[in-house]
Scaffold this motif. Structure first.
Motif, PDB file in Angstrom:
ATOM      1  N   MET A  88       0.699  -1.121   0.086  1.00  0.00           N
ATOM      2  CA  MET A  88       0.168  -0.066  -0.189  1.00  0.00           C
ATOM      3  C   MET A  88       0.739   1.520  -0.200  1.00  0.00           C
ATOM      4  N   LYS A  89       0.577   2.210  -0.995  1.00  0.00           N
ATOM      5  CA  LYS A  89       1.387   3.469  -0.884  1.00  0.00           C
ATOM      6  C   LYS A  89      -0.106   4.518  -0.608  1.00  0.00           C
ATOM      7  N   VAL A  90       0.794   5.305   0.663  1.00  0.00           N
ATOM      8  CA  VAL A  90       0.755   6.458   0.743  1.00  0.00           C
ATOM      9  C   VAL A  90       0.422   7.677   0.911  1.00  0.00           C
ATOM     10  N   TYR A  91      -0.672   8.603   0.821  1.00  0.00           N
ATOM     11  CA  TYR A  91      -0.474   9.565  -0.907  1.00  0.00           C
ATOM     12  C   TYR A  91      -0.730  11.236   0.431  1.00  0.00           C
ATOM     13  N   ASN A  92      -1.706  10.748   0.371  1.00  0.00           N
ATOM     14  CA  ASN A  92      -2.078  12.540   1.033  1.00  0.00           C
ATOM     15  C   ASN A  92      -2.839  13.169   0.366  1.00  0.00           C
ATOM     16  N   LYS A  93      -2.990  13.800  -0.435  1.00  0.00           N
ATOM     17  CA  LYS A  93      -3.054  14.623  -0.759  1.00  0.00           C
ATOM     18  C   LYS A  93      -4.010  14.973  -1.802  1.00  0.00           C
ATOM     19  N   LEU A  94      -4.696  16.119  -2.701  1.00  0.00           N
ATOM     20  CA  LEU A  94      -5.823  15.681  -3.244  1.00  0.00           C
ATOM     21  C   LEU A  94      -4.847  15.302  -4.494  1.00  0.00           C
ATOM     22  N   VAL A  95      -6.310  15.360  -5.410  1.00  0.00           N
ATOM     23  CA  VAL A  95      -6.340  14.544  -6.673  1.00  0.00           C
ATOM     24  C   VAL A  95      -6.752  15.499  -8.336  1.00  0.00           C
ATOM     25  N   ARG A  96      -6.821  14.581  -8.793  1.00  0.00           N
ATOM     26  CA  ARG A  96      -7.964  15.686  -9.457  1.00  0.00           C
ATOM     27  C   ARG A  96      -9.112  14.896  -9.573  1.00  0.00           C
ATOM     28  N   ASP A  97      -9.999  14.895 -10.028  1.00  0.00           N
ATOM     29  CA  ASP A  97     -11.457  14.080  -9.914  1.00  0.00           C
ATOM     30  C   ASP A  97     -11.255  13.077 -10.812  1.00  0.00           C
ATOM     31  N   LYS A  98     -10.385  12.454 -11.465  1.00  0.00           N
ATOM     32  CA  LYS A  98     -10.943  10.948 -12.434  1.00  0.00           C
ATOM     33  C   LYS A  98      -9.891  10.584 -12.231  1.00  0.00           C
ATOM     34  N   ILE A  99      -9.229  10.826 -10.715  1.00  0.00           N
ATOM     35  CA  ILE A  99      -8.000   9.801 -10.542  1.00  0.00           C
ATOM     36  C   ILE A  99      -8.886   8.448  -9.777  1.00  0.00           C
ATOM     37  N   PRO A 100      -9.843   8.192  -8.707  1.00  0.00           N
ATOM     38  CA  PRO A 100      -9.908   7.660  -8.353  1.00  0.00           C
ATOM     39  C   PRO A 100     -10.601   6.438  -8.805  1.00  0.00           C
ATOM     40  N   GLU A 101     -11.533   6.835  -9.640  1.00  0.00           N
ATOM     41  CA  GLU A 101     -12.116   6.063 -11.353  1.00  0.00           C
ATOM     42  C   GLU A 101     -10.739   5.313 -11.811  1.00  0.00           C
ATOM     43  N   ILE A 102      -9.843   5.937 -12.283  1.00  0.00           N
ATOM     44  CA  ILE A 102      -8.512   5.933 -12.939  1.00  0.00           C
ATOM     45  C   ILE A 102      -7.798   4.471 -12.159  1.00  0.00           C
ATOM     46  N   ILE A 103      -7.824   4.920 -10.940  1.00  0.00           N
ATOM     47  CA  ILE A 103      -6.943   3.429  -9.849  1.00  0.00           C
ATOM     48  C   ILE A 103      -7.773   2.766  -9.764  1.00  0.00           C
ATOM     49  N   GLN A 104      -9.310   2.733 -10.004  1.00  0.00           N
ATOM     50  CA  GLN A 104      -9.826   1.492  -9.821  1.00  0.00           C
ATOM     51  C   GLN A 104     -10.468   0.561 -10.750  1.00  0.00           C
ATOM     52  N   ASN A 105     -10.052   1.514 -12.362  1.00  0.00           N
ATOM     53  CA  ASN A 105     -10.179   0.580 -13.694  1.00  0.00           C
ATOM     54  C   ASN A 105      -8.976  -0.202 -14.089  1.00  0.00           C
ATOM     55  N   SER A 106      -8.000  -0.182 -13.497  1.00  0.00           N
ATOM     56  CA  SER A 106      -7.003  -0.166 -13.178  1.00  0.00           C
ATOM     57  C   SER A 106      -6.052  -1.300 -12.124  1.00  0.00           C
ATOM     58  N   GLY A 107      -8.213  -2.033 -11.561  1.00  0.00           N
ATOM     59  CA  GLY A 107      -8.194  -2.970 -10.423  1.00  0.00           C
ATOM     60  C   GLY A 107      -7.511  -2.912  -9.609  1.00  0.00           C
ATOM     61  N   LYS A 108      -6.139  -1.936  -8.925  1.00  0.00           N
ATOM     62  CA  LYS A 108      -6.670  -1.368  -7.413  1.00  0.00           C
ATOM     63  C   LYS A 108      -7.856  -1.083  -6.663  1.00  0.00           C
ATOM     64  N   THR A 109      -7.695  -0.821  -5.405  1.00  0.00           N
ATOM     65  CA  THR A 109      -8.643   0.224  -4.312  1.00  0.00           C
ATOM     66  C   THR A 109      -7.928   0.949  -4.194  1.00  0.00           C
ATOM     67  N   CYS A 110      -8.610   2.318  -3.674  1.00  0.00           N
ATOM     68  CA  CYS A 110      -8.172   3.277  -2.856  1.00  0.00           C
ATOM     69  C   CYS A 110      -8.930   3.973  -2.203  1.00  0.00           C
ATOM     70  N   ALA A 111      -9.130   4.759  -1.212  1.00  0.00           N
ATOM     71  CA  ALA A 111      -9.192   5.022  -0.088  1.00  0.00           C
ATOM     72  C   ALA A 111      -9.409   6.465  -0.913  1.00  0.00           C
ATOM     73  N   ALA A 112     -10.751   7.146  -0.998  1.00  0.00           N
ATOM     74  CA  ALA A 112     -10.749   8.355  -0.550  1.00  0.00           C
ATOM     75  C   ALA A 112     -11.954   9.310  -0.379  1.00  0.00           C
ATOM     76  N   TYR A 113     -11.995  10.497   0.463  1.00  0.00           N
ATOM     77  CA  TYR A 113     -13.166  11.548   0.846  1.00  0.00           C
ATOM     78  C   TYR A 113     -13.568  12.937   0.785  1.00  0.00           C
ATOM     79  N   ILE A 114     -13.784  13.589   0.238  1.00  0.00           N
ATOM     80  CA  ILE A 114     -14.506  14.239  -0.126  1.00  0.00           C
ATOM     81  C   ILE A 114     -14.306  15.390   1.093  1.00  0.00           C
ATOM     82  N   LEU A 115     -13.113  16.740   0.697  1.00  0.00           N
ATOM     83  CA  LEU A 115     -12.409  17.427   1.477  1.00  0.00           C
ATOM     84  C   LEU A 115     -13.889  18.570   2.184  1.00  0.00           C
ATOM     85  N   THR A 116     -13.933  19.666   3.555  1.00  0.00           N
ATOM     86  CA  THR A 116     -14.776  20.795   3.077  1.00  0.00           C
ATOM     87  C   THR A 116     -13.823  21.990   2.540  1.00  0.00           C
ATOM     88  N   ASP A 117     -14.377  22.341   2.181  1.00  0.00           N
ATOM     89  CA  ASP A 117     -14.275  23.887   2.337  1.00  0.00           C
ATOM     90  C   ASP A 117     -13.045  24.047   2.385  1.00  0.00           C
TER      91      ASP A 117
END
Length: 102
Positions: free
Chosen positions: A1-30
């Motif tokens: 597992m690699k930890v990023y803890n950073k803001l990413v572009r909106d499609k990155i979680p989908e791209i990760i999942q489409n590559s067969g991997k899983t990720c954890a992400a959440y929506i930030l407050t303003d």
């Protein structure tokens, strides 16, 4: 597992999942979002400084656009301010390097 803890572009979680991997992400407050954008700007500027390529310039511009909108300005507001400063103080096209003022 690699930890990023950073803001990413909106499609990155989908791209990760489409590559067969899983990720954890959440929506930030303003507030968290603006803070993360400020960190992202530093990251992207550092990447541009290292690589000096068009892709990194585009990333810097994308983050600046996002910061502008997150702070309640429009991209038209940003462009108007840029144009105003250019009109009043010039741009950087003449390559002037100020050495000193007495």
């Amino acid at each position: 597992m690699k930890v990023y803890n950073k803001l990413v572009r909106d499609k990155i979680p989908e791209i990760i999942q489409n590559s067969g991997k899983t990720c954890a992400a959440y929506i930030l407050t303003d507030e968290e979002y603006i803070e993360a954008l400020e960190s992202k700007l530093n990251e992207e500027v550092a990447e541009y400084q290292a690589d000096k390529n068009l892709e990194e310039m585009a990333d810097v511009l994308e983050v600046l656009h996002a910061i502008c909108l997150a702070r309640g300005y429009s991209l038209d507001d940003l462009e108007a301010m840029r144009a105003k400063k250019t009109e009043e103080r010039g741009d950087f096209s003449e390559k002037i390097f100020l050495e000193y003022v007495e």
